[in-house]
Design a protein around this motif. Sequence first.
Motif, short mmCIF file in Angstrom:
data_model
loop_
_atom_site.label_atom_id
_atom_site.label_comp_id
_atom_site.label_asym_id
_atom_site.label_seq_id
_atom_site.Cartn_x
_atom_site.Cartn_y
_atom_site.Cartn_z
N VAL A 101 0.84 -1.20 0.00
CA VAL A 101 0.00 0.00 0.00
C VAL A 101 0.87 1.25 0.00
O VAL A 101 0.56 2.24 -0.67
CB VAL A 101 -0.98 -0.01 1.19
CG1 VAL A 101 -1.73 1.31 1.30
CG2 VAL A 101 -1.96 -1.17 1.07
N GLY A 102 1.98 1.21 0.74
CA GLY A 102 2.90 2.35 0.74
C GLY A 102 3.41 2.67 -0.66
O GLY A 102 3.47 3.83 -1.06
N ASN A 103 3.75 1.63 -1.41
CA ASN A 103 4.18 1.84 -2.79
C ASN A 103 3.06 2.43 -3.63
O ASN A 103 3.29 3.32 -4.46
CB ASN A 103 4.65 0.53 -3.42
CG ASN A 103 6.03 0.13 -2.95
OD1 ASN A 103 6.76 0.91 -2.36
ND2 ASN A 103 6.39 -1.11 -3.21
N ALA A 115 -6.35 0.75 -3.48
CA ALA A 115 -7.20 -0.16 -2.69
C ALA A 115 -6.33 -1.28 -2.13
O ALA A 115 -5.37 -1.72 -2.75
CB ALA A 115 -8.31 -0.74 -3.55
N LEU A 116 -6.71 -1.74 -0.94
CA LEU A 116 -6.12 -2.92 -0.32
C LEU A 116 -7.14 -4.04 -0.45
O LEU A 116 -8.32 -3.85 -0.15
CB LEU A 116 -5.84 -2.68 1.15
CG LEU A 116 -5.44 -3.91 1.98
CD1 LEU A 116 -4.06 -4.41 1.58
CD2 LEU A 116 -5.49 -3.60 3.47
N ARG A 117 -6.70 -5.18 -0.93
CA ARG A 117 -7.57 -6.36 -1.00
C ARG A 117 -6.92 -7.48 -0.20
O ARG A 117 -5.74 -7.76 -0.37
CB ARG A 117 -7.79 -6.80 -2.44
CG ARG A 117 -8.76 -7.99 -2.52
CD ARG A 117 -8.94 -8.51 -3.93
NE ARG A 117 -9.48 -7.47 -4.79
CZ ARG A 117 -9.43 -7.51 -6.11
NH1 ARG A 117 -8.84 -8.52 -6.73
NH2 ARG A 117 -9.95 -6.56 -6.84
N GLY A 135 -3.15 -7.77 -1.45
CA GLY A 135 -2.81 -7.06 -2.68
C GLY A 135 -3.16 -5.59 -2.59
O GLY A 135 -4.01 -5.18 -1.81
N ALA A 136 -2.47 -4.81 -3.41
CA ALA A 136 -2.74 -3.38 -3.50
C ALA A 136 -2.95 -3.02 -4.95
O ALA A 136 -2.12 -3.35 -5.80
CB ALA A 136 -1.60 -2.57 -2.90
N TYR A 161 -2.32 -4.36 -10.11
CA TYR A 161 -2.58 -5.04 -8.84
C TYR A 161 -1.32 -5.81 -8.48
O TYR A 161 -0.88 -6.68 -9.23
CB TYR A 161 -3.78 -5.97 -9.00
CG TYR A 161 -4.17 -6.73 -7.77
CD1 TYR A 161 -4.61 -6.07 -6.64
CD2 TYR A 161 -4.09 -8.12 -7.74
CE1 TYR A 161 -4.98 -6.78 -5.50
CE2 TYR A 161 -4.47 -8.83 -6.62
CZ TYR A 161 -4.90 -8.15 -5.51
OH TYR A 161 -5.26 -8.86 -4.39
N VAL A 162 -0.68 -5.43 -7.38
CA VAL A 162 0.52 -6.12 -6.89
C VAL A 162 0.08 -6.92 -5.67
O VAL A 162 -0.55 -6.39 -4.76
CB VAL A 162 1.64 -5.11 -6.52
CG1 VAL A 162 2.89 -5.85 -6.07
CG2 VAL A 162 1.94 -4.19 -7.70
N TRP A 163 0.41 -8.22 -5.67
CA TRP A 163 -0.12 -9.10 -4.63
C TRP A 163 0.97 -10.02 -4.10
O TRP A 163 2.04 -10.20 -4.72
CB TRP A 163 -1.28 -9.94 -5.17
CG TRP A 163 -0.90 -10.71 -6.41
CD1 TRP A 163 -1.03 -10.29 -7.71
CD2 TRP A 163 -0.29 -11.99 -6.47
NE1 TRP A 163 -0.55 -11.25 -8.56
CE2 TRP A 163 -0.09 -12.31 -7.84
CE3 TRP A 163 0.11 -12.93 -5.51
CZ2 TRP A 163 0.50 -13.50 -8.25
CZ3 TRP A 163 0.69 -14.11 -5.92
CH2 TRP A 163 0.86 -14.40 -7.27
#
Length: 142
Positions: free
Chosen positions: A57-59, A69-71, A82-83, A133-135
């Motif tokens: 999320v920081g990134n 969004a945070l998932r 994921g963000a 989306y990075v997870w």
Amino acid sequence: MPETEGPASAAPWEYTLTIPHDPRSVTVCRRTLRLILTMHGLIGLVDTAELLATELVGNAVRHTEGPAALRVSWAPSVLRIGAWDANPEPPEPPNELTAITDLEEGRGLALVKACADLWGWQPLSRNGHRGKYVWCELGRSA
């Protein structure tokens, strides 16, 4: 009230927290994640999950201008964090963690790579915004 299935139930679940472009959102996400995992009996994953979510999320907040969004989802024995952010460009490849441990910044994906069982990214659209989306995933044994 329905009965709960006990700690770390086998039933899958998913939460999504849409956040504004605001550095305080990182703390909101981290505290929300702690509450979600505690309520689902996954307290053993909290510390590592908080670290990973903070980096993702920081990134998203640091390197983009739009919403994010945070998932967080659980499928039996796998926690996925994921963000999503509004920048469709791929994330920078992670550096080797051993070479950057003294840095205050720039460790994000290296920490994710080092601490997660699996990680990746994909292009993704959300509410009409293109982005990515990075997870990452943690197994229950983490």
